[in-house]
Design an enzyme around this catalytic site. Structure first.
Site, PDB file in Angstrom:
ATOM      1  N   HIS A  65       0.854  -1.181   0.000  1.00 47.27           N
ATOM      2  CA  HIS A  65       0.000   0.000   0.000  1.00 47.27           C
ATOM      3  C   HIS A  65       0.893   1.235   0.000  1.00 47.27           C
ATOM      4  O   HIS A  65       2.016   1.199   0.494  1.00 47.27           O
ATOM      5  CB  HIS A  65      -0.881  -0.040   1.262  1.00 47.27           C
ATOM      6  CG  HIS A  65      -1.951   0.992   1.337  1.00 47.27           C
ATOM      7  ND1 HIS A  65      -1.698   2.296   1.693  1.00 47.27           N
ATOM      8  CD2 HIS A  65      -3.288   0.911   1.128  1.00 47.27           C
ATOM      9  CE1 HIS A  65      -2.835   2.976   1.705  1.00 47.27           C
ATOM     10  NE2 HIS A  65      -3.811   2.163   1.358  1.00 47.27           N
TER      11      HIS A  65
ATOM     12  N   ASP B 216       2.923  -4.109   8.139  1.00 53.28           N
ATOM     13  CA  ASP B 216       1.665  -3.410   7.901  1.00 53.28           C
ATOM     14  C   ASP B 216       0.556  -4.439   8.109  1.00 53.28           C
ATOM     15  O   ASP B 216       0.324  -5.302   7.275  1.00 53.28           O
ATOM     16  CB  ASP B 216       1.648  -2.858   6.467  1.00 53.28           C
ATOM     17  CG  ASP B 216       0.304  -2.250   6.070  1.00 53.28           C
ATOM     18  OD1 ASP B 216      -0.665  -2.348   6.855  1.00 53.28           O
ATOM     19  OD2 ASP B 216       0.208  -1.686   4.969  1.00 53.28           O
TER      20      ASP B 216
ATOM     21  N   GLN C 209      -4.691  -5.116   6.978  1.00 56.05           N
ATOM     22  CA  GLN C 209      -5.629  -6.093   6.440  1.00 56.05           C
ATOM     23  C   GLN C 209      -5.542  -7.437   7.165  1.00 56.05           C
ATOM     24  O   GLN C 209      -6.219  -8.386   6.771  1.00 56.05           O
ATOM     25  CB  GLN C 209      -5.373  -6.307   4.940  1.00 56.05           C
ATOM     26  CG  GLN C 209      -5.538  -5.070   4.091  1.00 56.05           C
ATOM     27  CD  GLN C 209      -6.977  -4.574   4.042  1.00 56.05           C
ATOM     28  OE1 GLN C 209      -7.916  -5.331   4.281  1.00 56.05           O
ATOM     29  NE2 GLN C 209      -7.164  -3.304   3.716  1.00 56.05           N
TER      30      GLN C 209
ATOM     31  N   LYS D  72     -10.923  -0.470  10.105  1.00 52.67           N
ATOM     32  CA  LYS D  72     -11.083  -1.675   9.296  1.00 52.67           C
ATOM     33  C   LYS D  72     -11.526  -2.876  10.137  1.00 52.67           C
ATOM     34  O   LYS D  72     -11.750  -3.959   9.595  1.00 52.67           O
ATOM     35  CB  LYS D  72      -9.778  -1.996   8.560  1.00 52.67           C
ATOM     36  CG  LYS D  72      -9.352  -0.926   7.555  1.00 52.67           C
ATOM     37  CD  LYS D  72      -8.076  -1.323   6.846  1.00 52.67           C
ATOM     38  CE  LYS D  72      -7.513  -0.194   5.997  1.00 52.67           C
ATOM     39  NZ  LYS D  72      -8.367   0.152   4.847  1.00 52.67           N
TER      40      LYS D  72
ATOM     41  N   CYS E 116      -4.712   2.507  -3.767  1.00 53.30           N
ATOM     42  CA  CYS E 116      -3.484   3.004  -3.125  1.00 53.30           C
ATOM     43  C   CYS E 116      -2.335   2.020  -3.322  1.00 53.30           C
ATOM     44  O   CYS E 116      -1.554   1.758  -2.400  1.00 53.30           O
ATOM     45  CB  CYS E 116      -3.713   3.275  -1.640  1.00 53.30           C
ATOM     46  SG  CYS E 116      -4.841   4.635  -1.315  1.00 53.30           S
TER      47      CYS E 116
END
Length: 409
Positions: free
Chosen positions: A121, A198, A201, A224, A364
């Site tokens: 991302h 990261d 997700q 999220k 993104c």
């Protein structure tokens, strides 16, 4: 999991959009919020809205207990070893920038390397680009396989003794690829590099154990995972955070301020300058309670089942390109795709007319779009409140869109 009962906890899903029942398939962008989270925010603002840490009055004490109580919930949620390792931020982007600006500027110099992948991302690309420019370091990319996965052989071939930072997403927001973070972390540590993850997700969809992963930093966002917008978390190993300098200065994060010199509070507060995101943290705590009551393992299993069903249904549509790994267990709960001769934005617009919300664009992830040789894609992403019927409606909508553009052109 009783998905139909779960859906009743999300008021926004009980509505029509453009004359059709809402089918929300954009949770990778942001998830919907259960009534428990909405009520937690309402309770804070109605009952004990106050600043934290500073006051001794009753409302201030309740607000502080709620804020720090949420930190402890996060600690348990990701299995951090102490609350000192949990920093509240505005989200994943802020957390990754904090690592780049604080740890990176102090530990990276000319000739060093920063390693990422093509699937990242923008939030996990641009901070490292800026760090490389500022320090003279080299930014390197681990290559992708044809199916959008990475191999440990390529990881070993890319990381060297010059590598200081490796930063990789645990789950791709475009391909759905589930990266072997624990094994990559071990390789990074063999070469003396730190591992940044990261987890935007990952944290909402699967059980995360930062001690098991052995990563040095882990970032994720609340919005999220059923929490409000504007709240996120940076986990960092205590010894690293203790060595790092704050990047925001002002109230709340100070110990002593003189005319020409100041000192900082201890962890975690030295990184939380100004009035913190109190309501957001309390909402995040409520979201964690909600998700853990259902069970992250159940949520992950449900989403994998939906992804497999979506791949099966959508693969039968002629002229359909689906990106990312097809093998069961390697793909998280999303499907990114294109339809021949239909721009993703046109597809998303027609689907919206049917009450179906999907994402269209570059997500993104422009370097990944270039690697895929496309300008944009459509993406349907699933969460605990989605059903196979939602996917059936998506397939019907895609077929209808395809037929519509075939007739027009």
């Amino acid at each position: 999991m009783d998905v139909r009962e779960i859906r009743k906890q999300f008021p926004i899903l009980d509505q029509e959009v453009n004359g059709h029942p809402l089918v929300y398939l954009d949770s990778a962008a942001t998830s919907q919020k259960p009534i428990q989270v909405i009520e937690a925010l309402d309770d804070y603002y109605r009952g004990y809205n106050s600043n934290v840490h500073r006051g001794v009055h009753t409302l201030g004490t309740r607000a502080t207990d709620g804020y720090e109580g949420a930190r402890e919930k996060v600690r348990k949620f990701i299995n951090a070893s102490s609350m000192e390792e949990v920093i509240f931020t505005r989200g994943t982007t802020t957390a990754l920038n904090l690592v780049a600006k604080s740890y990176g500027m102090a530990n990276v110099s000319t000739g060093d390397e920063i390693v990422i992948t093509y699937m990242e991302h923008h939030s996990n690309i641009i901070p490292w680009q800026q760090l490389a420019k500022a320090t003279g370091a080299t930014l390197k990319y681990i290559p992708l396989q044809e199916d959008g996965t990475i191999t440990l052989e390529d990881v070993r071939a890319t990381i060297t003794s010059k590598t200081k930072i490796v930063s990789i997403m645990q789950v791709s927001n475009v391909l759905g690829t589930m990266n072997p973070i624990k094994e990559i972390t071990q390789i990074a540590h063999e070469f003396g590099a730190i591992m940044v993850v990261d987890g935007a997700q990952a944290a909402p969809h699967m059980k995360v154990d930062v001690q098991d992963l052995e990563c040095d930093f882990f970032a994720f966002s609340g919005h999220k995972m059923c929490a409000p917008t504007g709240i996120g978390v940076l986990y960092g190993k205590k010894h690293l955070l203790e060595e790092m300098e704050p990047v925001e200065f002002g109230g709340e994060m100070i110990d002593f301020v003189g005319l020409y010199e100041s000192t900082w509070k201890e962890l975690p507060w030295k990184f939380e300058g100004g009035t913190p995101i109190i309501a957001g943290a309390i909402g995040l705590g409520a979201a964690i309670d909600f998700l853990e009551q259902i069970g992250l393992n159940h949520i992950e299993k449900h989403e994998h089942k939906l992804a497999a069903y979506a791949l099966e249904r959508m693969s039968s549509i002629k002229g359909m390109s689906i990106y990312g790994p097809k093998e069961p267990g390697k793909r998280a709960g999303l499907v990114t795709f294109n339809v021949d001769d239909v721009h993703p934005h046109d597809l998303a617009t027609v689907l919206d007319a049917e009450g179906i919300a999907v994402r269209a664009g570059h997500h993104c992830a422009q370097p990944l779009m270039k690697w895929l040789n496309v300008s944009a894609t459509a993406r349907a992403s699933f969460y605990l409140y989605n059903t196979e019927e939602d996917i059936d409606k998506l397939v019907e909508g895609v077929v209808k869109t395809k037929e519509y553009f075939s007739d027009v052109f």
